[in-house]
Write an enzyme that holds these catalytic residues in place. Structure first.
Site, PDB file in Angstrom:
ATOM      1  N   SER A 127       0.829  -1.211   0.000  1.00  0.00           N
ATOM      2  CA  SER A 127       0.000   0.000   0.000  1.00  0.00           C
ATOM      3  C   SER A 127       0.860   1.257   0.000  1.00  0.00           C
ATOM      4  CB  SER A 127      -0.913   0.032   1.219  1.00  0.00           C
ATOM      5  OG  SER A 127      -1.625   1.264   1.211  1.00  0.00           O
ATOM      6  N   LYS A 181      -4.479  -6.750   3.267  1.00  0.00           N
ATOM      7  CA  LYS A 181      -4.448  -5.615   2.328  1.00  0.00           C
ATOM      8  C   LYS A 181      -5.856  -5.306   1.818  1.00  0.00           C
ATOM      9  CE  LYS A 181      -3.321  -2.282  -0.291  1.00  0.00           C
ATOM     10  NZ  LYS A 181      -3.802  -2.179  -1.561  1.00  0.00           N
ATOM     11  N   HIS A 184      -7.566  -3.464   4.470  1.00  0.00           N
ATOM     12  CA  HIS A 184      -6.998  -2.098   4.469  1.00  0.00           C
ATOM     13  C   HIS A 184      -7.785  -1.245   3.472  1.00  0.00           C
ATOM     14  CE1 HIS A 184      -4.540   0.869   2.317  1.00  0.00           C
ATOM     15  NE2 HIS A 184      -3.868   1.063   3.430  1.00  0.00           N
ATOM     16  N   ASN A 185      -8.028  -1.787   2.308  1.00  0.00           N
ATOM     17  CA  ASN A 185      -8.755  -1.024   1.290  1.00  0.00           C
ATOM     18  C   ASN A 185     -10.217  -0.806   1.679  1.00  0.00           C
ATOM     19  OD1 ASN A 185      -6.342  -1.259  -0.057  1.00  0.00           O
ATOM     20  ND2 ASN A 185      -7.268  -1.618  -2.034  1.00  0.00           N
ATOM     21  N   GLU A 188     -10.120   1.959   3.907  1.00  0.00           N
ATOM     22  CA  GLU A 188      -9.817   3.141   3.065  1.00  0.00           C
ATOM     23  C   GLU A 188     -11.108   3.697   2.447  1.00  0.00           C
ATOM     24  OE1 GLU A 188      -6.524   2.484   0.187  1.00  0.00           O
ATOM     25  OE2 GLU A 188      -7.971   2.935  -1.378  1.00  0.00           O
TER      26      GLU A 188
HETATM   27  C1  6PG Z   1      -3.166   1.485  -1.703  1.00  0.00           C
HETATM   28  C2  6PG Z   1      -4.432   1.660  -2.461  1.00  0.00           C
HETATM   29  C3  6PG Z   1      -4.333   1.029  -3.815  1.00  0.00           C
HETATM   30  C4  6PG Z   1      -5.433   1.440  -4.762  1.00  0.00           C
HETATM   31  C5  6PG Z   1      -6.732   0.751  -4.430  1.00  0.00           C
HETATM   32  C6  6PG Z   1      -7.949   1.601  -4.513  1.00  0.00           C
HETATM   33  O1  6PG Z   1      -3.259   0.924  -0.617  1.00  0.00           O
HETATM   34  O2  6PG Z   1      -2.107   1.902  -2.179  1.00  0.00           O
HETATM   35  O3  6PG Z   1      -5.480   1.079  -1.760  1.00  0.00           O
HETATM   36  O4  6PG Z   1      -4.216  -0.335  -3.637  1.00  0.00           O
HETATM   37  O5  6PG Z   1      -5.524   2.799  -4.820  1.00  0.00           O
HETATM   38  O6  6PG Z   1      -6.812  -0.321  -5.293  1.00  0.00           O
HETATM   39  O7  6PG Z   1      -8.570   1.458  -5.697  1.00  0.00           O
HETATM   40  P1  6PG Z   1     -10.091   1.710  -5.991  1.00  0.00           P
HETATM   41  O8  6PG Z   1     -10.529   2.906  -5.236  1.00  0.00           O
HETATM   42  O9  6PG Z   1     -10.040   1.962  -7.463  1.00  0.00           O
HETATM   43  O10 6PG Z   1     -10.828   0.470  -5.658  1.00  0.00           O
END
Ligand code: 6PG
Length: 466
Positions: A127, A181, A184-185, A188
């Site tokens: 990430s 991971k 994590h997203n 996010e």
């Molecule tokens: C990271 C991000 C990276 C990417 C995601 C988000 O941790 O560096 O999460 O992996 O930006 O895939 O992508 P989307 O918003 O397009 O789903």
């Protein structure tokens, strides 16, 4: 001989190679499109020990044994195809790492398949985007200890560093790296949705300009909300289109894209039976945003009856800040709970506090809040549900009036706040001894003889309700 081979020179691959090179690691690179590889070596490699190969055989032969090969290619079939091409060239004890956003179930299958061939496999969560890859990402490797020790020094050297050490640790067995991971997203997505909702309230109710909202975010970033996402939001909001006075954010179409990891997190939470409504609602909000035409049509038909704002601007901003902390906190609570559920289900043996530690730097969800969450986990001594800690409860209770105000205000002004609503409802539900699920059980039994349990007797019951 080279210490590590990297396949795939997309943005992430190229930046990781340069980062590796800066740390003195000798790297061989291979890319399907040869020109891209030659251009990279010619234009970007400056003094690092990086060698390019246009044949996979020579690339593999250039590596020290046991060979360590990092795949930085598109998740999915391309990974299987590359593994298939590499296999005849590898020997027992060699290691493949997949640094893409791969679905953890695919990784689990590959770990098993390659184990049968004597090849180690690590699903490596990476990430931090472009910048992180170049200057220090957060790395989430998953796999066996034996495999990890082969690359531990390399990974530690390129990872972001914080006062709690390098942002890399073996997060767990099997596909744990890609699972962590993925979550994590998911977190996010929830944090981004929460931030977007605060912005929406500031522009629509307080009528602040982007630059004024930017100042609020800059100010928030100085305090408890300090985080990468708050920081970049401050920067985004004051950015003007080059050569004009127009704020870029006002020129961007309001359809939020996604590549799937947020959705996978929500699906996994459902599969594991762990509630993560703030994470899944953030996916929902992105999906809904795509119906622009419908929204345009309907918005003209909906008569809004705006009330008079009863609070001062400063009070609203204060409440927004506290509620956003409430949202962030619950997003982490839910995400960590999902990881804990997966760890149990799949035997990953994840150390949650280590996960929080390696999220402190390099990654997209890095935030000051992580230290507090770690402190709570350490005090909980084995109990993983963060909400059970007195400290966590106090933290949320201290912000409950603020988030009640914000959700009320949003409703008064017809503003959707999915993340705020679900964070609050998640909290209310978890604090509630008696949910109306008894009625749902009765309905299920009424129309489907699905049976129910009773509060006063052991057993399973069914009633002929009519
Ligand atoms: C990271 C991000 C990276 C990417 C995601 C988000 O941790 O560096 O999460 O992996 O930006 O895939 O992508 P989307 O918003 O397009 O789903």
């Amino acid at each position: 001989m080279k210490e590590l081979g990297v396949i795939g020179l997309g943005v992430m691959g190229r930046n990781l190679v340069l980062n590796l090179g800066d740390k003195g690691i000798r790297v061989s690179v291979y890319n399907k499109t040869k020109e891209k590889m030659y251009d990279f070596i010619k234009d970007e490699v400056k003094g690092q020990s990086v060698l390019g190969f246009d044949s996979l055989e020579e690339f593999v032969s250039s590596l020290e044994r046991p060979r360590k090969i990092l795949l930085m290619i598109k998740a999915g079939e391309a990974v299987d195809s590359m593994i298939g091409q590499l296999l005849p060239l590898l020997e027992k004890g060699d290691l493949i790492l997949d640094g893409g956003n791969t679905h953890f179930k695919d990784t689990a299958g590959r770990v098993d398949f390659l184990k049968g061939k004597g090849i180690h496999y690590i699903g490596l969560g990476v990430s931090g985007g472009e910048e992180g890859a170049r200057n220090g990402p957060s790395l989430m490797p998953g796999g066996s200890k034996e495999a990890y020790f082969l690359v531990e020094d390399i990974l530690l050297s390129i990872a972001a560093k914080t006062d709690s050490g390098p942002c890399c640790t073996l997060v767990g067995e099997g596909a744990a790296g890609h699972f962590v991971k993925m979550v994590h997203n998911g977190i996010e997505y929830a944090m981004m949705e929460g931030i977007a909702e605060s912005y929406d309230i500031m522009r629509k109710i307080l009528k602040l300009s982007p630059v004024e909202i930017s100042e609020v975010f800059e100010n928030w970033n100085e305090g408890e909300l300090n985080s990468y996402l708050i920081e970049i939001t401050g920067k985004i909001l004051k950015y003007k289109e080059k050569g004009t006075e127009r704020f870029m954010v006002d020129l961007i179409l309001d359809k939020a894209g996604q590549k799937g990891t947020g959705k996978w997190t929500a699906e996994s939470a459902f599969d594991l039976g762990i509630p993560a409504p703030t994470l899944s609602t953030a996916v929902e909000a992105r999906v809904l945003s795509f119906f622009k035409e419908e929204r345009q049509f309907l918005s003209k038909r909906f008569n809004r009856n705006y009330p008079k704002l009863e609070y001062g601007k400063d009070e609203v901003i204060r409440n927004l800040r506290e509620s956003l902390l409430f949202v962030f906190f619950n997003a982490f609570v839910q995400g960590l709970w999902v990881i804990q559920g997966a760890s149990k289900e799949y035997g990953y043996q994840v150390q949650l506090s280590e996960v929080l530690r390696i999220w402190k730097g390099g990654c997209i969800i890095r935030a000051q809040l992580l230290d507090f969450l770690r402190e709570i986990l350490q005090e909980l001594d084995g109990e993983k549900l963060i909400l059970k800690s007195d400290k966590a409860l106090k933290y949320l209770m201290d912000r409950i009036e603020a988030i009640k105000e914000v959700t009320r205000l949003a409703k008064d002004f017809y503003i959707p706040v999915f993340a705020h609503n679900t964070a609050l409802d998640f909290f209310f539900s978890m604090m509630e001894e008696n949910l109306p699920a008894n009625l749902i059980q009765a309905q299920r039994d009424f129309f489907g003889a699905h049976t129910f349990q009773r509060v006063d007797r052991e057993g399973t019951f069914h009633i002929n309700w009519e």
